[in-house]
Design a protein around this motif. Structure first.
Motif, short mmCIF file in Angstrom:
data_model
loop_
_atom_site.label_atom_id
_atom_site.label_comp_id
_atom_site.label_asym_id
_atom_site.label_seq_id
_atom_site.Cartn_x
_atom_site.Cartn_y
_atom_site.Cartn_z
N SER A 1 0.83 -1.20 0.00
CA SER A 1 0.00 0.00 0.00
C SER A 1 0.87 1.26 0.00
CB SER A 1 -0.90 -0.03 1.24
OG SER A 1 -1.39 1.25 1.56
N ALA A 2 0.64 2.15 -0.96
CA ALA A 2 1.45 3.37 -1.08
C ALA A 2 1.39 4.25 0.17
CB ALA A 2 1.05 4.15 -2.32
N PRO A 3 0.21 4.48 0.76
CA PRO A 3 0.21 5.33 1.97
C PRO A 3 0.91 4.69 3.16
CG PRO A 3 -1.99 4.44 1.52
CD PRO A 3 -1.15 4.17 0.31
N GLU A 4 0.90 3.36 3.22
CA GLU A 4 1.64 2.66 4.28
C GLU A 4 3.14 2.82 4.04
OE1 GLU A 4 3.44 -0.10 6.93
OE2 GLU A 4 1.46 0.80 7.07
N LEU A 5 3.59 2.52 2.82
CA LEU A 5 5.02 2.56 2.52
C LEU A 5 5.57 3.98 2.65
CD1 LEU A 5 6.57 0.46 -0.36
CD2 LEU A 5 7.68 2.47 0.58
N GLU B 1 -8.39 4.84 -4.33
CA GLU B 1 -9.28 4.36 -3.28
C GLU B 1 -8.53 3.72 -2.12
OE1 GLU B 1 -12.33 1.27 -1.73
OE2 GLU B 1 -10.54 0.85 -2.92
N VAL B 2 -7.36 3.16 -2.39
CA VAL B 2 -6.54 2.59 -1.32
C VAL B 2 -6.15 3.68 -0.33
CG1 VAL B 2 -4.29 1.55 -0.80
CG2 VAL B 2 -5.66 0.68 -2.71
N ASP B 3 -5.82 4.86 -0.83
CA ASP B 3 -5.49 5.98 0.04
C ASP B 3 -6.68 6.40 0.89
OD1 ASP B 3 -2.67 6.83 -0.93
OD2 ASP B 3 -3.82 6.68 -2.77
N GLU B 4 -7.84 6.53 0.25
CA GLU B 4 -9.03 6.93 0.99
C GLU B 4 -9.31 5.96 2.13
OE1 GLU B 4 -11.20 9.55 0.63
OE2 GLU B 4 -10.01 10.48 -0.96
N ARG B 5 -9.23 4.67 1.85
CA ARG B 5 -9.51 3.68 2.90
C ARG B 5 -8.46 3.74 4.01
NH1 ARG B 5 -8.99 -1.50 0.95
NH2 ARG B 5 -8.92 -1.08 -1.28
N PHE B 6 -7.20 3.91 3.64
CA PHE B 6 -6.12 3.93 4.62
C PHE B 6 -6.29 5.08 5.60
CE2 PHE B 6 -1.90 5.34 6.02
CZ PHE B 6 -1.31 4.15 6.43
N ASP C 1 -4.65 -5.38 -1.79
CA ASP C 1 -5.40 -5.87 -0.62
C ASP C 1 -4.93 -7.27 -0.23
OD1 ASP C 1 -6.81 -3.52 -0.51
OD2 ASP C 1 -8.57 -4.29 -1.54
N TRP C 2 -4.67 -8.11 -1.22
CA TRP C 2 -4.14 -9.44 -0.94
C TRP C 2 -2.80 -9.34 -0.22
CZ3 TRP C 2 -6.07 -14.31 -1.64
CH2 TRP C 2 -7.18 -14.48 -2.48
N ALA C 3 -1.88 -8.54 -0.79
CA ALA C 3 -0.53 -8.45 -0.23
C ALA C 3 -0.54 -7.88 1.18
CB ALA C 3 0.35 -7.59 -1.14
N MET C 4 -1.35 -6.86 1.42
CA MET C 4 -1.39 -6.24 2.74
C MET C 4 -2.00 -7.18 3.78
SD MET C 4 0.19 -3.45 2.29
CE MET C 4 -0.07 -2.79 3.95
#
Length: 372
Positions: free
Chosen positions: A104-108, A135-140, A268-271
């Motif tokens: 996930s970009a916001p995590e990394l 959308e990954v950012d929004e959820r994070f 989502d799988w990788a995280m």
């Protein structure tokens, strides 16, 4: 980009952790921790480690036993490590996943390197910062807010059981650094649609009109700048509530179209796999900690992450058409979704051992296995 070195205490802690993992043959080629060096406030901040592996180990369960033993050894070195190394790593990824932009970009974007290739690490960080907002950012970021806002943050839940000095200071730290700063960080990212690297950066750089005073108050606390009279944790909590109420007025409701989620399924799988890969090590450590270490509150905290993982896997399983989706459904069935107790963890450890093939297959899925 200016790289700020971690405070000496945390540099030494990172070096110690690397040595213990090497001594226990964990096989990490890179270690990182969440948040930036300026966000690590001695003696109160713990380090939340991420492990990068060259490839998936042949036996994830056995690998977790080695990881738990390495963590326990590191904690046993100093009494202060009970808090500084509060829990085993939060994620384990393979280098292939990092190269493939599946983290996930916001995590990394929040990571700081402890050891390993500086060149690879900087390339991953740069790509995470430059990736289009999605959308990954929004959820994070909204997940950070939803976990704390609306009365969900409870100061009493921030246990002092493993704190060995300045308990009053630690409670102030919890209000500032576990409640206000993460929410400010998330609000700043959502308001500007940029991935902020850390808490201090958010408080320094994002100051909408009228919020300067709040930002300065909590930065002053984080930098140990003395007030005439130290504020009580309860007073700070009231100030934090007010600050965040004002900050959230600058954050829109967001655009989160459901149809986007399938595009980000590989991430989502990788995280989810990355988080579940280290769970056995956490449970082993929590159930049999070094003498004098309290873990009851950490056991209770497992519930939220496990529930989230089960929900994500249920979505990924969808109608269970592919082999990977069927595997996700089987793995979801092995994750407890209620309150977590020592008994819950023991039962789950036994179930995962009994269903070792399913667990091993899921944790070892490659990017090619899960492409939609």
């Amino acid at each position: 980009m200016v790289v700020v070195d971690a405070p000496p205490l945390y540099q030494e802690l990172g070096a110690l952790y690397e040595r213990e993992l090497d001594a226990h043959d964990v096989g990490a080629v890179m270690l990182a921790h969440k948040w930036q060096p300026a966000d690590l406030l001695a003696p109160h901040s713990d380090i939340d480690v991420r492990v990068l592996l060259p490839q998936a180990p042949a036996d994830w369960e056995e690998w977790n036993h080695r990881l738990a033993a390495a963590h326990a050894a590191a904690v046993g070195r100093e009494v202060s490590h009970r808090r500084l190394l509060e829990h085993p790593p939060g994620f384990a990824f393979t280098v292939t996943e990092a190269h493939g932009r599946l983290i996930s970009a916001p995590e990394l974007a929040t990571w700081s390197r402890i050891s390993g290739s500086a060149r690879d690490f900087q390339r991953w960080k740069s790509r995470a910062q430059m990736a289009p907002w999605c959308e990954v950012d929004e959820r994070f970021y909204r997940g950070i807010l939803q976990a704390r806002m609306g009365g969900r943050y409870q100061l009493a839940a921030d246990s002092t059981d493993n704190v060995v000095e300045d308990v009053a200071g630690y409670r102030r730290h919890c209000v500032a650094w576990h409640y206000l700063a993460p929410c400010w960080f998330a609000a700043a990212a959502l308001a500007t649609r940029t991935r902020c690297p850390g808490k201090t950066a958010a408080l320094t750089q994002w100051r909408p009109e009228g919020l300067d005073g709040y930002a300065e108050l909590f930065l002053r606390l984080s930098e140990h700048r003395s007030d005439a009279r130290p504020r009580s944790p309860r007073h700070l909590l009231r100030a934090a509530h007010g600050a965040l109420e004002e900050a959230m007025r600058r954050v829109s409701g967001g655009d989160r179209p459901d149809g986007q989620r399938h595009e980000h399924a590989p991430t989502d799988w990788a995280m989810t796999a990355g988080m579940l890969r280290v769970r056995v090590a956490r449970w082993l450590y929590y159930l049999d900690p070094p003498p004098g270490v309290a873990t009851e509150y950490l056991i209770r905290r497992e519930a939220k992450e496990l529930r989230s993982a089960a929900q994500t896997l249920t979505v990924l399983a969808a109608d269970e058409v592919t082999a990977a989706q069927q595997l996700a459904a089987r793995m979801a069935a092995l994750i407890p979704t209620g309150p977590t107790t020592a008994h819950t963890l023991r039962v789950t450890l036994a179930r995962w051992h009994q269903q070792k093939t399913t667990v091993q297959d899921f944790l070892g899925l490659t990017p090619d296995d899960v492409q939609p």
